[in-house]
Motif scaffolding. Structure first.
Motif, PDB file in Angstrom:
ATOM      1  N   MET A 171       0.770  -1.295   0.039  1.00  0.00           N
ATOM      2  CA  MET A 171      -0.155   0.372  -0.238  1.00  0.00           C
ATOM      3  C   MET A 171       0.711   1.793   0.104  1.00  0.00           C
ATOM      4  O   MET A 171       1.743   1.126   1.203  1.00  0.00           O
ATOM      5  CB  MET A 171      -0.516  -0.220   1.310  1.00  0.00           C
ATOM      6  CG  MET A 171      -2.081   1.645   0.666  1.00  0.00           C
ATOM      7  SD  MET A 171      -2.964   0.969   3.108  1.00  0.00           S
ATOM      8  CE  MET A 171      -1.954   1.383   3.799  1.00  0.00           C
ATOM      9  N   ALA A 172       0.409   2.285  -0.765  1.00  0.00           N
ATOM     10  CA  ALA A 172       1.205   3.308  -0.878  1.00  0.00           C
ATOM     11  C   ALA A 172       0.551   4.444  -0.462  1.00  0.00           C
ATOM     12  O   ALA A 172      -0.694   4.347   0.097  1.00  0.00           O
ATOM     13  CB  ALA A 172       1.459   4.288  -2.017  1.00  0.00           C
ATOM     14  N   ASP A 173       1.330   5.454  -0.077  1.00  0.00           N
ATOM     15  CA  ASP A 173       1.024   6.763   1.059  1.00  0.00           C
ATOM     16  C   ASP A 173       0.838   7.876  -0.474  1.00  0.00           C
ATOM     17  O   ASP A 173       1.635   8.112  -0.393  1.00  0.00           O
ATOM     18  CB  ASP A 173       1.381   6.909   1.980  1.00  0.00           C
ATOM     19  CG  ASP A 173       0.476   8.402   2.967  1.00  0.00           C
ATOM     20  OD1 ASP A 173       0.071   8.529   2.775  1.00  0.00           O
ATOM     21  OD2 ASP A 173       1.159   8.382   3.905  1.00  0.00           O
ATOM     22  N   LEU A 224      -7.063   4.697  -6.767  1.00  0.00           N
ATOM     23  CA  LEU A 224      -7.132   4.476  -5.803  1.00  0.00           C
ATOM     24  C   LEU A 224      -6.691   4.018  -4.868  1.00  0.00           C
ATOM     25  O   LEU A 224      -6.538   3.450  -4.350  1.00  0.00           O
ATOM     26  CB  LEU A 224      -5.743   5.717  -5.393  1.00  0.00           C
ATOM     27  CG  LEU A 224      -5.092   6.183  -6.979  1.00  0.00           C
ATOM     28  CD1 LEU A 224      -4.421   7.956  -6.760  1.00  0.00           C
ATOM     29  CD2 LEU A 224      -4.265   5.231  -7.359  1.00  0.00           C
ATOM     30  N   HIS A 251      -4.751   1.729  -1.707  1.00  0.00           N
ATOM     31  CA  HIS A 251      -3.199   3.231  -1.518  1.00  0.00           C
ATOM     32  C   HIS A 251      -4.259   4.105  -0.313  1.00  0.00           C
ATOM     33  O   HIS A 251      -5.048   3.947  -0.078  1.00  0.00           O
ATOM     34  CB  HIS A 251      -2.964   3.783  -2.238  1.00  0.00           C
ATOM     35  CG  HIS A 251      -2.537   2.567  -3.235  1.00  0.00           C
ATOM     36  ND1 HIS A 251      -1.143   2.176  -3.278  1.00  0.00           N
ATOM     37  CD2 HIS A 251      -3.127   2.294  -4.805  1.00  0.00           C
ATOM     38  CE1 HIS A 251      -0.803   1.552  -4.510  1.00  0.00           C
ATOM     39  NE2 HIS A 251      -2.144   1.881  -5.343  1.00  0.00           N
ATOM     40  N   GLU A 293       1.011   4.013 -10.468  1.00  0.00           N
ATOM     41  CA  GLU A 293       1.493   3.345  -9.436  1.00  0.00           C
ATOM     42  C   GLU A 293       3.039   3.563 -10.223  1.00  0.00           C
ATOM     43  O   GLU A 293       3.731   3.279  -9.469  1.00  0.00           O
ATOM     44  CB  GLU A 293       0.718   2.100  -9.713  1.00  0.00           C
ATOM     45  CG  GLU A 293      -0.029   2.537  -8.958  1.00  0.00           C
ATOM     46  CD  GLU A 293      -1.616   1.518  -8.789  1.00  0.00           C
ATOM     47  OE1 GLU A 293      -1.880   0.630  -8.079  1.00  0.00           O
ATOM     48  OE2 GLU A 293      -1.259   0.239  -9.496  1.00  0.00           O
TER      49      GLU A 293
END
Length: 412
Positions: A1-3, A25, A30, A408
């Motif tokens: 998971m991205a911020d 997203l 995310h 991404e």
């Protein structure tokens, strides 16, 4: 998971596409946080996004209540000056989030680029309208005089566009000082050096509306109109539903969500629909702008999701903001634009070239002219066919997976 941080700047038409991106997203797993004016906190949270307010609400309100905002040329100065004043609070909000993996921002959110240079956070520039591309091959119609400019040879256009740009005249001095205070080498030109991020440029309008040009950035992905208007969270009010169900299709009028100086717009609209004998829905966040004692054939509402409302409309009259216009395309209704400033004249020009509507200047927006144009829009089969063709094109929009994978891939 991205911020991931979303940094929209402007009115609802500028913010809602970022809400759409945030929805997509978030569904990918995310963490998405939006930083923008307090006015949009409820909208963002209802869409499932975390929200960080930018400054005080009265700061944004002060900008949109400045009557200069809707003047051609002068309005651009007001926007760029406000964008420069917003850099420090934007940057403070970004830094309060810790080390993010990615930012998405329009070119006017200068703090996004500053944070990229200072902290190394990847940045995708998001362009919502073709007017931001000052291409020498298809130069946007930012002013009626530019019709003549577009007839000039490419070499002469290049020479003219090399002259000082408004964003550098009105915003660069303050941005320079903030850069130096943060230990970042300031750009010599915001337009030439900071307009498009080296990490990626996302264009949220389709090729049939504005085809790519040879001098657009190479690291670019062109998508389509997001058509976000919070219809999932807000249904039509009972009074509006009853109005739509009990009579002929109305003409829908709106001067834009940020326009709180639209008394003349509604006065002209009321007289025009009286003259041609049609029903109308007026949409404005400040109903006091509408002349008092309107007949039962005109209903005024503070808000309605256009993707729902326009399915019941005979025509759509508005200011020409790209988000509003794209909803008209999605509904397949003829459109009439009163173009005031910013990207609106260019959007009106593209609408006319598609054959799906007409554009007027503020001076041309009179009861006589609006009534005549509405009669034309309501009864010309060619315009209806062109409007329906735009709706059919939008229904063929690609699935968002390719877009999301591209976003991404911009992360470290």
């Amino acid at each position: 998971m991205a911020d991931i941080l979303l940094l929209p700047f402007g009115s609802a038409g500028d913010v809602f596409p970022f809400i759409w991106l945030g929805r997509q997203l978030t569904a990918r797993g995310h963490r998405v946080r939006m930083i923008t004016a307090c006015l949009f906190e409820d909208h963002a949270r209802r869409a499932g996004l975390e929200f960080i307010p930018l400054g005080e609400q009265d700061e944004f309100e002060k900008m949109i209540r400045d009557p200069r905002i809707w003047k051609s040329g002068i309005g651009t100065k007001v926007v760029f000056e406000f964008a420069a004043q917003s850099v420090e609070p934007y940057l403070a909000a970004i830094e309060s989030c810790g080390k993010a993996d990615l930012m998405l921002a329009p070119m006017t959110a200068f703090a996004g680029r500053l944070a990229r240079e200072k902290h190394g956070i990847p940045l995708i520039t998001v362009h919502l309208q073709p007017a931001v591309f000052l291409s020498v091959h298809e130069t946007p119609l930012l002013h009626p005089a530019m019709r003549f400019f577009n007839k000039l040879p490419v070499w002469l256009k290049k020479a003219v566009l090399a002259l000082p740009n408004p964003v550098d005249l009105f915003a660069l001095p303050k941005v320079r000082r903030i850069c130096l205070a943060n230990g970042v080498r300031p750009p010599r030109s915001l337009w030439r050096e900071w307009w498009d991020s080296p990490d990626g440029v996302l264009v949220l309008f389709p090729e049939w509306f504005a085809p790519p040009q040879p001098d657009w950035p190479a690291n670019l992905l062109q998508w389509t109109f997001p058509l976000e208007d919070l219809a999932k969270e807000q249904v039509l009010e009972p009074e509006l539903r009853a109005f739509l169900e009990n009579g002929e299709r109305p003409v829908v009028f709106t001067p834009g969500s940020a326009n709180v100086q639209a008394a003349r717009f509604f006065a002209v609209a009321a007289e025009a629909v009286r003259r041609i004998g049609c029903r109308a829905v007026f949409v404005t966040r400040e109903p006091k702008q509408v002349p008092p004692d309107q007949p039962a054939s005109i209903l005024t509402v503070a808000y309605a999701p256009f993707s729902t409302l326009l399915r019941h409309a005979a025509a759509f009259v508005h200011h020409g903001g790209v988000g509003t216009m794209s909803q008209g395309f999605g509904a397949g209704v003829p459109q009439l634009i009163m173009a005031m400033a910013h990207d609106q004249p260019d959007n009106a020009d593209r609408l006319e070239r598609l054959g799906a509507g007409r554009g007027l200047s503020v001076r041309q927006f009179t009861p006589e002219r609006v009534g005549r144009e509405l009669q034309h829009l309501l009864h010309d089969p060619a315009i209806h066919q062109a409007a329906q063709a735009c709706a059919a094109r939008l229904r063929q929009a690609p699935a968002p997976e390719v877009l999301l994978e591209w976003i991404e891939s911009r992360m470290k």
